[in-house]
Design a protein around this motif. Structure first.
Motif, PDB file in Angstrom:
ATOM      1  N   TRP A  54       0.838  -1.198   0.000  1.00 39.63           N
ATOM      2  CA  TRP A  54       0.000   0.000   0.000  1.00 39.63           C
ATOM      3  C   TRP A  54       0.871   1.245   0.000  1.00 39.63           C
ATOM      4  N   VAL A  55       0.409   2.283  -0.713  1.00 39.04           N
ATOM      5  CA  VAL A  55       1.109   3.569  -0.708  1.00 39.04           C
ATOM      6  C   VAL A  55       0.119   4.703  -0.504  1.00 39.04           C
ATOM      7  N   SER A  56       0.639   5.762   0.070  1.00 36.41           N
ATOM      8  CA  SER A  56      -0.098   6.997   0.289  1.00 36.41           C
ATOM      9  C   SER A  56       0.490   8.048  -0.640  1.00 36.41           C
ATOM     10  N   LEU A  57      -0.386   8.758  -1.354  1.00 36.41           N
ATOM     11  CA  LEU A  57       0.047   9.808  -2.273  1.00 36.41           C
ATOM     12  C   LEU A  57      -0.647  11.106  -1.893  1.00 36.41           C
ATOM     13  N   GLY A  58       0.144  12.133  -1.570  1.00 35.89           N
ATOM     14  CA  GLY A  58      -0.427  13.408  -1.139  1.00 35.89           C
ATOM     15  C   GLY A  58      -0.226  14.540  -2.123  1.00 35.89           C
ATOM     16  N   ASP A  59       0.494  14.275  -3.209  1.00 39.79           N
ATOM     17  CA  ASP A  59       0.705  15.304  -4.229  1.00 39.79           C
ATOM     18  C   ASP A  59       1.206  14.628  -5.504  1.00 39.79           C
ATOM     19  N   TYR A  60       1.553  15.439  -6.495  1.00 43.81           N
ATOM     20  CA  TYR A  60       2.015  14.898  -7.770  1.00 43.81           C
ATOM     21  C   TYR A  60       3.531  14.922  -7.912  1.00 43.81           C
ATOM     22  N   SER A  61       4.252  14.943  -6.805  1.00 41.52           N
ATOM     23  CA  SER A  61       5.713  14.971  -6.857  1.00 41.52           C
ATOM     24  C   SER A  61       6.304  13.632  -7.276  1.00 41.52           C
ATOM     25  N   ALA A  69       6.041   3.654   6.809  1.00 49.59           N
ATOM     26  CA  ALA A  69       6.315   5.079   7.012  1.00 49.59           C
ATOM     27  C   ALA A  69       5.052   5.802   7.486  1.00 49.59           C
ATOM     28  N   PHE A  70       3.907   5.433   6.930  1.00 51.30           N
ATOM     29  CA  PHE A  70       2.636   6.037   7.327  1.00 51.30           C
ATOM     30  C   PHE A  70       2.342   5.731   8.792  1.00 51.30           C
ATOM     31  N   LEU A  71       2.538   4.481   9.195  1.00 55.80           N
ATOM     32  CA  LEU A  71       2.309   4.113  10.598  1.00 55.80           C
ATOM     33  C   LEU A  71       3.219   4.909  11.528  1.00 55.80           C
ATOM     34  N   GLY A  72       4.462   5.135  11.106  1.00 51.96           N
ATOM     35  CA  GLY A  72       5.377   5.954  11.900  1.00 51.96           C
ATOM     36  C   GLY A  72       4.889   7.386  12.017  1.00 51.96           C
ATOM     37  N   GLN A  73       4.435   7.949  10.902  1.00 55.77           N
ATOM     38  CA  GLN A  73       3.931   9.324  10.908  1.00 55.77           C
ATOM     39  C   GLN A  73       2.682   9.445  11.786  1.00 55.77           C
ATOM     40  N   VAL A  74       1.769   8.512  11.644  1.00 54.29           N
ATOM     41  CA  VAL A  74       0.538   8.543  12.425  1.00 54.29           C
ATOM     42  C   VAL A  74       0.850   8.397  13.916  1.00 54.29           C
ATOM     43  N   GLY A  75       1.810   7.540  14.253  1.00 55.47           N
ATOM     44  CA  GLY A  75       2.227   7.397  15.646  1.00 55.47           C
ATOM     45  C   GLY A  75       2.771   8.702  16.199  1.00 55.47           C
ATOM     46  N   THR A 126     -10.776  17.099   5.217  1.00 51.96           N
ATOM     47  CA  THR A 126      -9.858  16.198   4.524  1.00 51.96           C
ATOM     48  C   THR A 126     -10.643  15.384   3.507  1.00 51.96           C
ATOM     49  N   ILE A 127      -9.987  15.018   2.428  1.00 49.36           N
ATOM     50  CA  ILE A 127     -10.604  14.174   1.408  1.00 49.36           C
ATOM     51  C   ILE A 127      -9.599  13.095   1.015  1.00 49.36           C
ATOM     52  N   ASP A 128     -10.080  11.857   1.000  1.00 50.12           N
ATOM     53  CA  ASP A 128      -9.237  10.720   0.637  1.00 50.12           C
ATOM     54  C   ASP A 128      -9.922   9.901  -0.441  1.00 50.12           C
ATOM     55  N   ILE A 129      -9.129   9.369  -1.341  1.00 52.21           N
ATOM     56  CA  ILE A 129      -9.607   8.450  -2.362  1.00 52.21           C
ATOM     57  C   ILE A 129      -8.849   7.147  -2.154  1.00 52.21           C
ATOM     58  N   HIS A 130      -9.572   6.103  -1.773  1.00 58.03           N
ATOM     59  CA  HIS A 130      -8.981   4.796  -1.502  1.00 58.03           C
ATOM     60  C   HIS A 130      -9.284   3.875  -2.676  1.00 58.03           C
ATOM     61  N   GLU A 131      -8.253   3.260  -3.230  1.00 57.14           N
ATOM     62  CA  GLU A 131      -8.432   2.303  -4.319  1.00 57.14           C
ATOM     63  C   GLU A 131      -8.204   0.897  -3.782  1.00 57.14           C
ATOM     64  N   PHE A 132      -9.125  -0.002  -4.129  1.00 58.37           N
ATOM     65  CA  PHE A 132      -9.090  -1.383  -3.658  1.00 58.37           C
ATOM     66  C   PHE A 132      -8.611  -2.338  -4.733  1.00 58.37           C
ATOM     67  N   THR A 140      -3.889   5.127  -1.475  1.00 59.26           N
ATOM     68  CA  THR A 140      -4.763   6.192  -0.995  1.00 59.26           C
ATOM     69  C   THR A 140      -4.204   7.532  -1.446  1.00 59.26           C
ATOM     70  N   TYR A 141      -5.048   8.304  -2.117  1.00 59.50           N
ATOM     71  CA  TYR A 141      -4.735   9.693  -2.454  1.00 59.50           C
ATOM     72  C   TYR A 141      -5.386  10.536  -1.373  1.00 59.50           C
ATOM     73  N   HIS A 142      -4.713  11.575  -0.904  1.00 58.96           N
ATOM     74  CA  HIS A 142      -5.279  12.345   0.198  1.00 58.96           C
ATOM     75  C   HIS A 142      -4.929  13.819   0.098  1.00 58.96           C
ATOM     76  N   VAL A 143      -5.856  14.636   0.629  1.00 56.41           N
ATOM     77  CA  VAL A 143      -5.665  16.077   0.727  1.00 56.41           C
ATOM     78  C   VAL A 143      -6.218  16.506   2.082  1.00 56.41           C
ATOM     79  N   GLU A 144      -5.411  17.244   2.853  1.00 55.44           N
ATOM     80  CA  GLU A 144      -5.839  17.788   4.132  1.00 55.44           C
ATOM     81  C   GLU A 144      -5.589  19.289   4.120  1.00 55.44           C
ATOM     82  N   ASP A 145      -6.433  20.022   4.791  1.00 55.39           N
ATOM     83  CA  ASP A 145      -6.284  21.477   4.853  1.00 55.39           C
ATOM     84  C   ASP A 145      -5.344  21.867   6.001  1.00 55.39           C
ATOM     85  N   TRP A 146      -4.067  21.451   5.890  1.00 55.64           N
ATOM     86  CA  TRP A 146      -3.098  21.777   6.942  1.00 55.64           C
ATOM     87  C   TRP A 146      -2.830  23.277   7.011  1.00 55.64           C
TER      88      TRP A 146
END
Length: 156
Positions: A54-61, A69-75, A126-132, A140-146
């Motif tokens: 699984w990967v998380s994508l937050g931009d087009y970079s 890495a996500f679990l580490g960030q969330v922790g 926040t808006i997330d798009i999860h692909e199965f 998961t593509y995601h956007v948050e209003d940080w």
């Protein structure tokens, strides 16, 4: 329309509805983790809900974040924002894609992205798009209003 085609259509509708319900339930475990990042059972549920790659994508970079890495960030967020709540507001499903609009709230106990909120809280969209794939979330593509969170924390 024949009786056979009506029954076939009804059976397919029931099957599809069941698959959608499973996807929504699977996605909910993602937000349970975000709201309870230190809970081992939530970590395990997240791991069961996501593919090994699984990967998380937050931009087009082109940069992605792995599950580990996500679990580490969330922790880290859990320690920084102990009252973090990531509440699902709406879920839309289309085949193997689930879109979630959610609301993230919390009160950081230390500077967030360099901004010391001095006890202030944030409330963001926040808006997330999860692909199965094969019944689990593959990306998961995601956007948050940080930026909005930082404005709220700075008192602006």
């Amino acid at each position: 329309m024949t009786l056979k085609s009506i029954l076939t259509s009804a059976a397919l509708a029931v099957f599809a509805t069941g698959a959608f319900a499973d996807n929504a339930s699977t996605v909910r475990s993602f937000y349970d983790l975000l709201s309870n990042p230190g809970a081992q059972e939530e970590v395990e549920a997240f791991q069961a809900a996501t593919s090994k790659d699984w990967v998380s994508l937050g931009d087009y970079s082109g940069a992605t974040k792995s599950r580990e890495a996500f679990l580490g960030q969330v922790g880290g967020f859990g320690k920084l924002i102990p009252d973090l709540d990531w509440a699902i507001q709406d879920i839309h499903q289309d085949g193997d894609t689930v879109i979630v609009r959610s609301r993230a709230t919390g009160t950081p106990v230390a500077p967030l992205f360099g901004v010391d909120g001095q006890g202030r809280s944030f409330d963001i969209l926040t808006i997330d798009i999860h692909e199965f794939e094969d019944g689990v979330i593959s990306q998961t593509y995601h956007v948050e209003d940080w930026a909005g969170a930082l404005r709220q924390l700075s008192g602006k």
